[in-house]
Design a protein around this motif. Structure first.
Motif, PDB file in Angstrom:
ATOM      1  N   THR A  80       0.853  -1.183   0.000  1.00  0.00           N
ATOM      2  CA  THR A  80       0.000   0.000   0.000  1.00  0.00           C
ATOM      3  C   THR A  80       0.890   1.234   0.000  1.00  0.00           C
ATOM      4  N   LEU A  81       0.612   2.149  -0.921  1.00  0.00           N
ATOM      5  CA  LEU A  81       1.277   3.443  -0.929  1.00  0.00           C
ATOM      6  C   LEU A  81       0.269   4.447  -0.392  1.00  0.00           C
ATOM      7  N   ILE A  82       0.581   5.022   0.771  1.00  0.00           N
ATOM      8  CA  ILE A  82      -0.318   5.976   1.418  1.00  0.00           C
ATOM      9  C   ILE A  82       0.177   7.382   1.133  1.00  0.00           C
ATOM     10  N   ALA A  83      -0.697   8.209   0.578  1.00  0.00           N
ATOM     11  CA  ALA A  83      -0.391   9.621   0.383  1.00  0.00           C
ATOM     12  C   ALA A  83      -1.019  10.394   1.532  1.00  0.00           C
ATOM     13  N   LEU A  84      -0.215  11.190   2.215  1.00  0.00           N
ATOM     14  CA  LEU A  84      -0.675  12.001   3.336  1.00  0.00           C
ATOM     15  C   LEU A  84      -0.506  13.466   2.944  1.00  0.00           C
ATOM     16  N   ALA A  85      -1.624  14.132   2.766  1.00  0.00           N
ATOM     17  CA  ALA A  85      -1.578  15.521   2.294  1.00  0.00           C
ATOM     18  C   ALA A  85      -1.518  16.486   3.462  1.00  0.00           C
ATOM     19  N   GLY A  86      -0.781  17.575   3.238  1.00  0.00           N
ATOM     20  CA  GLY A  86      -0.762  18.672   4.194  1.00  0.00           C
ATOM     21  C   GLY A  86      -2.031  19.494   4.020  1.00  0.00           C
ATOM     22  N   PRO A  87      -2.183  20.555   4.785  1.00  0.00           N
ATOM     23  CA  PRO A  87      -3.383  21.380   4.658  1.00  0.00           C
ATOM     24  C   PRO A  87      -3.455  22.051   3.287  1.00  0.00           C
ATOM     25  N   GLY A  88      -4.650  22.135   2.752  1.00  0.00           N
ATOM     26  CA  GLY A  88      -4.865  22.834   1.485  1.00  0.00           C
ATOM     27  C   GLY A  88      -4.200  22.173   0.296  1.00  0.00           C
ATOM     28  N   CYS A  89      -4.445  20.907   0.100  1.00  0.00           N
ATOM     29  CA  CYS A  89      -3.882  20.183  -1.045  1.00  0.00           C
ATOM     30  C   CYS A  89      -4.394  20.831  -2.336  1.00  0.00           C
ATOM     31  N   PHE A 118      -5.225   7.480  -0.320  1.00  0.00           N
ATOM     32  CA  PHE A 118      -5.063   8.894   0.020  1.00  0.00           C
ATOM     33  C   PHE A 118      -5.739   9.119   1.366  1.00  0.00           C
ATOM     34  N   VAL A 119      -4.981   9.631   2.347  1.00  0.00           N
ATOM     35  CA  VAL A 119      -5.523   9.872   3.675  1.00  0.00           C
ATOM     36  C   VAL A 119      -5.495  11.368   3.946  1.00  0.00           C
ATOM     37  N   GLY A 120      -6.666  11.918   4.195  1.00  0.00           N
ATOM     38  CA  GLY A 120      -6.766  13.336   4.491  1.00  0.00           C
ATOM     39  C   GLY A 120      -7.904  13.970   3.718  1.00  0.00           C
ATOM     40  N   GLN A 121      -7.950  15.294   3.775  1.00  0.00           N
ATOM     41  CA  GLN A 121      -8.966  16.044   3.047  1.00  0.00           C
ATOM     42  C   GLN A 121      -8.584  16.074   1.579  1.00  0.00           C
ATOM     43  N   PRO A 122      -9.396  15.463   0.699  1.00  0.00           N
ATOM     44  CA  PRO A 122      -9.030  15.448  -0.724  1.00  0.00           C
ATOM     45  C   PRO A 122      -9.097  16.855  -1.318  1.00  0.00           C
ATOM     46  N   PRO A 123      -8.341  17.071  -2.388  1.00  0.00           N
ATOM     47  CA  PRO A 123      -8.384  18.377  -3.043  1.00  0.00           C
ATOM     48  C   PRO A 123      -9.794  18.680  -3.555  1.00  0.00           C
ATOM     49  N   PRO A 150       2.468  15.912   6.604  1.00  0.00           N
ATOM     50  CA  PRO A 150       3.181  17.192   6.503  1.00  0.00           C
ATOM     51  C   PRO A 150       2.337  18.337   7.057  1.00  0.00           C
ATOM     52  N   THR A 151       3.023  19.372   7.527  1.00  0.00           N
ATOM     53  CA  THR A 151       2.338  20.547   8.062  1.00  0.00           C
ATOM     54  C   THR A 151       2.349  21.703   7.065  1.00  0.00           C
ATOM     55  N   ALA A 152       3.207  21.623   6.060  1.00  0.00           N
ATOM     56  CA  ALA A 152       3.292  22.694   5.064  1.00  0.00           C
ATOM     57  C   ALA A 152       2.069  22.643   4.152  1.00  0.00           C
ATOM     58  N   PRO A 153       1.510  23.803   3.797  1.00  0.00           N
ATOM     59  CA  PRO A 153       0.358  23.811   2.893  1.00  0.00           C
ATOM     60  C   PRO A 153       0.742  23.315   1.491  1.00  0.00           C
ATOM     61  N   ASP A 154      -0.243  22.701   0.829  1.00  0.00           N
ATOM     62  CA  ASP A 154      -0.083  22.214  -0.547  1.00  0.00           C
ATOM     63  C   ASP A 154       1.124  21.291  -0.699  1.00  0.00           C
ATOM     64  N   PRO A 172       9.269  11.855   2.631  1.00  0.00           N
ATOM     65  CA  PRO A 172       8.837  13.131   3.202  1.00  0.00           C
ATOM     66  C   PRO A 172       8.535  14.164   2.123  1.00  0.00           C
ATOM     67  N   VAL A 173       7.994  15.291   2.559  1.00  0.00           N
ATOM     68  CA  VAL A 173       7.661  16.387   1.647  1.00  0.00           C
ATOM     69  C   VAL A 173       8.867  16.705   0.769  1.00  0.00           C
ATOM     70  N   GLY A 174       8.611  16.858  -0.524  1.00  0.00           N
ATOM     71  CA  GLY A 174       9.677  17.167  -1.469  1.00  0.00           C
ATOM     72  C   GLY A 174      10.389  15.942  -2.008  1.00  0.00           C
ATOM     73  N   PHE A 175       9.867  14.748  -1.750  1.00  0.00           N
ATOM     74  CA  PHE A 175      10.520  13.534  -2.239  1.00  0.00           C
ATOM     75  C   PHE A 175      10.535  13.518  -3.762  1.00  0.00           C
ATOM     76  N   ASP A 176      11.460  12.726  -4.302  1.00  0.00           N
ATOM     77  CA  ASP A 176      11.622  12.592  -5.746  1.00  0.00           C
ATOM     78  C   ASP A 176      10.689  11.483  -6.246  1.00  0.00           C
ATOM     79  N   PRO A 177       9.660  11.811  -7.024  1.00  0.00           N
ATOM     80  CA  PRO A 177       8.749  10.770  -7.518  1.00  0.00           C
ATOM     81  C   PRO A 177       9.439   9.704  -8.371  1.00  0.00           C
TER      82      PRO A 177
END
Length: 189
Positions: A80-89, A118-123, A150-154, A172-177
């Motif tokens: 499972t690949l879990i995407a965790l979005a910060g606020p305001g995706c 995808f875990v969190g508030q979807p865009p 992450p705590t950083a927006p978007d 983590p945030v900024g990872f290389d896809p």
């Protein structure tokens, strides 16, 4: 029939010992390296989860959009690949999610061995963008995954979880896809 000479006997024994040495040398070298504490390292783009966590054993509950609980153990072994979005995706977040889904597609015949969560508030444009075609949408009501969010927006972070619920890697945030894609190709064969 004549008896072998001492020189021929020594020569054959030397050949025999050389053959034994050729097979024993790598085993001895590996044992010495292990005793000295050296361990081989592979190039992984994700950060290992230490100490290791097993979300199934910890009873981490992810509620899907349809109200069901996310099954950490599946009917067939799948990561499972879990995407965790910060606020305001928004734009950057959606771009990362698209690249993560594309990494799954590049697995070709093995793409079905990876689930996307995808875990969190979807865009806001999740439905219009076709996000639900690739991602299962869920929420973490107990906040069990808050340490990885992450705590950083978007922004977006990712977790790679083994089929038994063991968390393997954090991206983590900024990872290389493209690094994520390479890691997926290594572990899913």
């Amino acid at each position: 029939m004549t008896a072998p000479t001492d020189q021929a006997l020594r020569k054959s024994r030397l050949k025999f010992l050389l053959v034994i040495f050729v097979f024993a040398a790598p085993i001895i070298a590996a044992g010495l390296l292990n005793l000295s504490g050296w361990q081989p390292t592979g190039k992984a783009y994700g950060e290992p989860i230490l100490p290791q966590r097993n979300f199934d054993q910890e009873h981490v509950q992810i509620r899907l959009a349809d109200g069901q609980a996310w099954p950490w153990r599946d009917s067939s072994p799948r990561l499972t690949l879990i995407a965790l979005a910060g606020p305001g995706c928004a734009g950057h977040c959606m771009d990362a999610l698209t690249k993560m889904a594309a990494a799954r597609i590049t697995l070709n015949g093995n793409a079905d061995r990876l689930r996307l969560l995808f875990v969190g508030q979807p865009p806001a444009n999740a439905v219009g963008s076709g996000m639900e075609n690739y991602w299962r949408l869920g929420d973490d009501p107990s906040g069990s995954l808050a340490a990885y969010r992450p705590t950083a927006p978007d922004s977006v972070a990712a977790l790679l979880v083994e089929s038994d619920g063991t968390a393997l890697s954090l991206y983590p945030v900024g990872f290389d896809p493209s690094g994520l894609r390479k890691d997926l190709q290594k572990v899913i064969r």
